[in-house]
Structures are given as C-alpha cells and as structure tokens.
Design an enzyme around this catalytic site. Structure first.
Site, PDB file in Angstrom:
ATOM      1  N   ASP A 114      20.959  77.302 -60.123  1.00 38.42           N
ATOM      2  CA  ASP A 114      21.346  76.569 -58.921  1.00 38.42           C
ATOM      3  C   ASP A 114      20.873  77.312 -57.683  1.00 38.42           C
ATOM      4  O   ASP A 114      19.814  77.913 -57.711  1.00 38.42           O
ATOM      5  CB  ASP A 114      22.857  76.307 -58.919  1.00 38.42           C
ATOM      6  CG  ASP A 114      23.683  77.566 -58.786  1.00 38.42           C
ATOM      7  OD1 ASP A 114      23.265  78.627 -59.289  1.00 38.42           O
ATOM      8  OD2 ASP A 114      24.776  77.504 -58.178  1.00 38.42           O
ATOM      9  N   GLU A 139      21.426  81.280 -65.978  1.00 37.39           N
ATOM     10  CA  GLU A 139      22.624  80.443 -65.964  1.00 37.39           C
ATOM     11  C   GLU A 139      22.781  79.543 -67.176  1.00 37.39           C
ATOM     12  O   GLU A 139      23.908  79.173 -67.532  1.00 37.39           O
ATOM     13  CB  GLU A 139      22.643  79.599 -64.683  1.00 37.39           C
ATOM     14  CG  GLU A 139      22.932  80.380 -63.403  1.00 37.39           C
ATOM     15  CD  GLU A 139      21.705  81.049 -62.827  1.00 37.39           C
ATOM     16  OE1 GLU A 139      21.825  81.680 -61.764  1.00 37.39           O
ATOM     17  OE2 GLU A 139      20.620  80.946 -63.431  1.00 37.39           O
ATOM     18  N   GLY A 144      26.660  85.192 -58.186  1.00 37.88           N
ATOM     19  CA  GLY A 144      27.976  84.853 -57.658  1.00 37.88           C
ATOM     20  C   GLY A 144      29.083  85.567 -58.413  1.00 37.88           C
ATOM     21  O   GLY A 144      28.860  86.142 -59.484  1.00 37.88           O
ATOM     22  N   GLY A 176      22.976  83.840 -57.431  1.00 43.04           N
ATOM     23  CA  GLY A 176      23.222  83.786 -56.000  1.00 43.04           C
ATOM     24  C   GLY A 176      22.401  84.772 -55.202  1.00 43.04           C
ATOM     25  O   GLY A 176      22.106  84.529 -54.023  1.00 43.04           O
TER      26      GLY A 176
END
Length: 362
Positions: A154, A146, A75, A123
């Site tokens: 995530d 992360e 992301g 992402g």
C-alpha cells in the site's frame, strides 16, 4: 527560526524535527523498532512539512532514520493488529492520514530528500520513494512484504511498483523480496546510490546548501557522491521476470515459473508459496489497475478501500500473528490455495466502503 518551527523543534521523542542550516530535518526516532511509523509520527511529519513550507529559512527537507538498522521498517503493525482484533478504527484513521501524506510528498514545493539506508519497508517506502531525491546505499534493503501479512503493497506501492521497468514491480510486490540499493536504482525506486561512509559529508553538503536551493542544485550535490556503474543483481533475471510475470492471473504466473524450471524460478515459487492466496490475487489486480491509473492519488484511493477490507478480515490478523506476534511463520490462510480464491472474493476488495472513504484536501 520562525515561531511555529521553534515551538515544534523537538530533539527527542519518536520524531525529531529541527532545522540544520538550510535544511528542515525529519528524523524518525524509534531505532529499537527500526523507526516503525505510528499515527502520532505521521501527524508530526505533516505539521513539520507545513512549518518547513512556510519558513523562508528552509531550502529543503531531509528525511532520515535514527540508529544503524534502517530508515523505517513500516507502519506500527502491532498497534494495527491490536485494533483489528477488537474491531477498532486505527486502520481507517492511520491509513487515511498516512495516504494523504504520501500524496503530498511528490508535489512538495521544496526539494524533499530521503536517505534510504538500511531497511526500508512498507510505510517507510511511502515516506521516501515518492520523493524526487531518493538516496540508497550498499546497506539498503527495500521491500514491500505485505502479501505475507495477508495484505498488499500500500502507501502508493501499487503506483510505484506498477511503473517500474517491465515486470520488476510485479515480481517485487508478489514475492516481497528485497531490493538492494543498486536494484532500487535499476527499478526506478531510487535515484542515487552512494557509499554509506560518504553520508556524513553529503549530509553536511545538503544542510549547508544555499537558501532557495533548486531541485537541480540538489541533484548536482547528490551526483557528486554517486557511485558510478553499480551492478544491479536483479538485472541478470530481468528476462525471466518479464516473461513469467507478464500475465494477469496468478495461475498463469505460477505455471510460467514452473515451466521455466530454473533455480531462480524455483526460488521464486518458494517465495510465493507462503503468501496469502487472496492477498496475491488482490495485489496483482491492484498492480494492473495501477498501471493504467492516471495518478498516485487514484491508486491511493483504491488502496484505501482495499485496506479497510483487509483490516476487517481474519486474514490480516492471522498474517500478523504468524509473522510478528507468535513468529511461527506458519500462517493458516483462508482460502489456503490459489485455485480456491474466486473472482467474487477478490471483487469485495474493490467495492465502496460503507463507512470510510479517502478524500484529499484541496
């Protein structure tokens, strides 16, 4: 070409959407940023999938990245960082729309193919690894680092990594270490390893697939280019990983690695040492809950709530500062030690958020 697709048939910008033969092509197009995903790109992908789904001339969807460095580095961390610093809501909005997209990918009605060449992180994993046809190469490096940002894997990472063989997913989630293409196939995060030099020919075969090509048709095309008997380097450490990462507390995992004392165990301890202590404990809890969850959606709902807590914390801002902004690689975590992270601190990541929630469309 039908009217909706013609209207969105972009050939420049951060997301290229077009039809090539029977394929609806999605090309992430920010090569200087290793195709880092933005909110606008996410919305563009959703609109393209809507159009491809209703277009009888599209048999399959192909996801790829522009440039030579990778599919997607994750992301847009800088944008999230700037929003978090001023108490903005980009995290709440971006993650909601991104997670809804992640959940759509495995149930998309047409074959969805991801070319996971080069770097694939965060992402980028969410856009690719939930799909049914995942192609990797000798250049692939898949990682979910992360925890080093005060965050956790995530985009459904706690579903993917909790369903790998043995404790491989626990190892990759907590250490943030990258998987090679062969490692990814071994771990069940990818389906087919090819030589990157064969991609143009395979891509041509896919874009020229027959109309109404089935999942079996796509698998047959991919297998025609698959590398046979590739060696996964992580396999040699499987016994150690399964033994040392089988516990439900970070303290037990660390103790097991110290007791093992091998070169691999010591390197693993070093990889854990610079991670956010609370991030490690939250990640491990999410993984264990993911292992007993019934669906990807269930994990995404849980991740969304935890992500909002991370976004509102100083931990995320500090992690991004050290890794991305100042690049001093010296984050000041709080708490700084695993033993100072209490169960009550971890529990706050699993409480219902007062303002935001993730609801999937019917």
């Amino acid at each position: 070409m039908n009217a909706p697709l013609a209207a969105m048939n972009n050939v420049d910008g951060d997301l290229i959407v077009r039809r090539e033969g029977a394929a609806g092509v999605l090309r992430l197009n920010r090569p200087k940023a290793i195709n880092a995903l933005t909110l606008e790109m996410t919305r563009g992908i959703v609109a393209a999938l809507d159009s491809f789904e209703s277009d009888p001339g599209v048999s399959l969807v192909l996801l790829e990245g522009a440039g030579e460095r990778g599919l997607c580095a994750g992301g847009d961390i800088r944008g999230l960082y700037e929003s978090a610093k001023v108490g903005g809501d980009l995290g709440a909005v971006f993650w909601r729309e991104e997670y809804i997209l992640n959940a759509r990918i495995p149930v998309y009605p047409k074959p969805y193919i991801a070319y996971m060449d080069g770097l694939v992180m965060g992402g980028g994993v969410g856009l690719s690894a939930h799909g049914p046809h995942r192609i990797v190469t000798e250049k692939t490096r898949i990682a979910m680092p992360e925890v080093g940002l005060g965050f956790f894997p995530d985009v459904g990472g706690t579903w993917l990594l909790s369903h790998t063989p043995g404790e491989l997913g626990t190892y990759y989630a907590l250490t943030g270490q990258p998987m090679s293409g062969a490692d990814a196939v071994y771990a069940g995060v990818a389906d087919v390893l090819i030589n990157s030099a064969d991609w143009p020919a395979l891509r041509d075969a896919l874009t020229n697939a027959p109309l109404r090509a089935s999942a079996n048709d796509v698998r047959a095309i991919l297998q025609g280019y698959a590398v046979k008997d590739a060696t996964a380097s992580i396999a040699q450490h499987r016994e150690q990983i399964d033994r040392c990462f089988a516990f439900d507390t970070m303290e037990e995992i660390v103790a097991a690695l110290k007791q093992d004392g091998s070169e691999f165990a010591l390197a693993t301890l070093k990889a854990l040492s610079d991670k956010s202590p609370i991030g490690l404990k939250v990640t491990l809890r999410l993984l264990r809950l993911g292992r007993t969850s019934k669906s990807l959606k269930e994990c995404l709902v849980r991740e969304y709530g935890a992500a909002l807590v991370v976004f509102e914390s100083a931990e995320f801002i500090e992690g991004v500062r050290a890794a991305v902004i100042d690049k001093d690689r010296n984050p000041k975590w709080s708490p700084a030690r695993l033993e100072d992270v209490t169960p009550e601190m971890v529990a706050t990541y699993f409480e219902p958020h007062k303002k935001y929630q993730l609801v999937f469309p019917d």
